[in-house]
Design a protein around this motif. Structure first.
Motif, short mmCIF file in Angstrom:
data_model
loop_
_atom_site.label_atom_id
_atom_site.label_comp_id
_atom_site.label_asym_id
_atom_site.label_seq_id
_atom_site.Cartn_x
_atom_site.Cartn_y
_atom_site.Cartn_z
N VAL A 59 0.73 -1.11 0.11
CA VAL A 59 0.01 -0.17 -0.08
C VAL A 59 0.98 1.18 -0.16
O VAL A 59 2.03 1.33 0.77
N ASN A 60 0.52 2.29 -0.79
CA ASN A 60 1.31 3.27 -1.12
C ASN A 60 0.49 4.65 -1.11
O ASN A 60 -0.66 4.55 -1.66
N ASN A 61 1.41 5.83 -0.93
CA ASN A 61 0.53 6.99 -0.94
C ASN A 61 0.26 7.40 -2.17
O ASN A 61 1.06 7.29 -3.46
N GLU A 92 -14.21 7.94 6.80
CA GLU A 92 -15.34 6.99 7.33
C GLU A 92 -16.26 6.50 6.48
O GLU A 92 -16.74 5.64 6.17
N PHE A 93 -16.77 7.83 6.13
CA PHE A 93 -17.96 7.93 4.77
C PHE A 93 -17.42 7.09 3.89
O PHE A 93 -18.28 6.26 3.21
N LEU A 94 -16.36 7.02 3.02
CA LEU A 94 -15.74 6.50 2.18
C LEU A 94 -15.59 4.96 2.42
O LEU A 94 -15.77 3.94 1.85
N ARG A 95 -15.06 4.71 3.59
CA ARG A 95 -15.01 3.45 4.16
C ARG A 95 -16.29 2.61 4.12
O ARG A 95 -16.17 1.52 3.49
N GLU A 96 -17.45 3.28 4.50
CA GLU A 96 -18.72 2.53 4.58
C GLU A 96 -19.23 2.36 3.06
O GLU A 96 -19.85 1.51 2.83
N GLU A 97 -19.12 3.49 2.22
CA GLU A 97 -19.64 3.66 1.15
C GLU A 97 -18.80 3.18 -0.08
O GLU A 97 -19.59 2.65 -1.19
N PRO A 101 -17.19 -2.17 0.86
CA PRO A 101 -18.03 -2.92 -0.20
C PRO A 101 -17.26 -3.24 -1.37
O PRO A 101 -17.61 -4.35 -2.00
N MET A 102 -16.21 -2.66 -1.89
CA MET A 102 -15.34 -2.91 -2.80
C MET A 102 -14.22 -3.97 -2.54
O MET A 102 -13.43 -4.35 -3.42
N LYS A 103 -14.14 -4.31 -1.28
CA LYS A 103 -13.39 -5.14 -0.79
C LYS A 103 -11.86 -4.91 -1.12
O LYS A 103 -10.94 -5.39 -1.68
N PHE A 104 -11.72 -3.49 -0.73
CA PHE A 104 -10.25 -2.87 -1.18
C PHE A 104 -9.10 -3.70 0.05
O PHE A 104 -9.71 -4.14 1.24
N GLN A 105 -8.00 -4.02 -0.49
CA GLN A 105 -7.15 -4.72 0.43
C GLN A 105 -6.68 -3.92 2.00
O GLN A 105 -6.99 -4.93 3.19
N ALA A 106 -6.37 -2.60 1.81
CA ALA A 106 -6.26 -1.83 2.96
C ALA A 106 -6.18 -0.52 2.65
O ALA A 106 -5.96 -0.06 1.54
N TYR A 153 -3.63 6.01 1.03
CA TYR A 153 -2.78 4.93 0.78
C TYR A 153 -3.67 3.89 0.47
O TYR A 153 -4.47 3.28 1.24
N LEU A 154 -3.42 3.39 -0.88
CA LEU A 154 -3.99 2.14 -1.37
C LEU A 154 -3.25 1.31 -2.27
O LEU A 154 -2.05 1.72 -2.31
N SER A 155 -3.63 -0.04 -2.40
CA SER A 155 -2.79 -0.89 -3.26
C SER A 155 -2.98 -0.50 -4.54
O SER A 155 -4.24 0.19 -4.94
N CYS A 156 -1.98 -0.77 -5.62
CA CYS A 156 -2.25 -0.45 -7.17
C CYS A 156 -3.41 -1.44 -7.57
O CYS A 156 -4.15 -0.84 -8.47
#
Length: 295
Positions: A38-40, A157-162, A166-171, A189-192
């Motif tokens: 996971v990177n910036n 937190e809003f984007l975590r829920e929405e 639900p899209m099953k992001f890694q982290a 920070y997300l995975s590619c």
């Protein structure tokens, strides 16, 4: 195309980490250099903030004509912010004329306050709102604060829920201000692979794996030219456009890219640490360098 991009990286010693390609339903992957999982994303974060605003518009809780002053409801907010709509904010035409509140490069000890919102609102405007394109992280910090004010939770937190869960992001993680609000313009920070999934959703009119996340109507508006930048580039709501094509690019410092190619039903995503911008050659493989200025 991913094979061509991979070879270009090898031949030119381009410091990419991972490259993902979505090609009409197929997902392909190449690792150029090993990195953290996971990177910036740096300024790719802006597109996610824009989508959070769009989700609230879809819910009827926001309109792109709403103004910053009224949305924040803060007593010390100067009257000029009544002229700054969400449209102007997300298209970088707020009146802030230079990069400001860039937590990736600034020393926040120089801010002399923990109140980043007050810092942005009370900074003198460089231009009349709506007149000029001025690229600034501060615009998207304001958007983050507006999403939090309207939704009742921090934007992350809003984007975590929405979106993220639900899209099953890694982290995921998001850099926050001293009061806990997502930076908005950077620091996500997300995975590619999850960047690619977000791009697929954006390509497919807000739908990913048969679930709708944001309306195609709002996305179509977001992808339009809202700000003239130069002879090649325009800016929508948190994303870049070329004038002579439907291509959209969500890009961040040091080589973070999500590239939407609607004509060929493809998405590309890559991460890097590319301070010399060697990866520009990859984008040059997709389109010519000559573009017409819009009417």
């Amino acid at each position: 195309m991913i094979e061509k991009l991979f070879e270009l990286c090898r031949e030119n010693n381009i410091p990419l980490y991972d490259i993902y390609e979505y090609d009409n339903g197929a997902i392909l992957h190449k690792t150029v250099n090993r990195s953290h999982r996971v990177n910036n994303l740096y300024s790719v974060s802006k597109t996610f903030t824009s989508v959070a605003v769009g989700m609230l518009c879809d819910k009827g809780l926001l309109s792109m004509d709403d103004n910053v002053h009224d949305l924040l409801g803060r007593d010390d907010c100067p009257e000029i912010w009544k002229k700054v709509t969400l449209d102007l904010l997300l298209s970088q035409r707020s009146g802030v004329g230079q990069m400001f509140l860039d937590i990736d490069t600034d020393d926040i000890e120089n801010y002399k306050t923990d109140d980043f919102l007050g810092l942005v609102l009370n900074r003198p405007m460089d231009y009349e709102p709506g007149k000029y394109f001025g690229y600034s992280d501060s615009n998207f910090y304001l958007a983050s604060r507006i999403v939090a004010k309207v939704s009742g939770v921090y934007m992350q937190e809003f984007l975590r829920e929405e979106l993220f869960a639900p899209m099953k992001f890694q982290a995921w993680s998001w850099a926050v201000c001293p009061y806990g609000h997502a930076a908005g313009g950077t620091g996500l920070y997300l995975s590619c692979k999850d960047m690619l999934k977000f791009g697929i959703m954006m390509l497919n009119g807000g739908v990913y794996e048969h679930r709708g996340y944001i309306s195609e109507k709002w996305l179509n508006q977001a992808k339009k030219c809202h700000s003239y930048v130069d002879s090649s580039n325009s800016y929508g709501w948190g994303m870049w456009r070329r004038y002579d094509s439907d291509v959209c690019v969500f890009s961040g410092a040091f080589g973070q890219v999500i590239f939407l190619d609607p004509e060929n039903n493809r998405v590309y995503a890559w991460q890097a640490y590319d301070p010399k911008n060697k990866a520009a050659i990859l984008l040059d493989t997709f389109y010519s360098v000559s573009y017409a200025k819009p009417d």
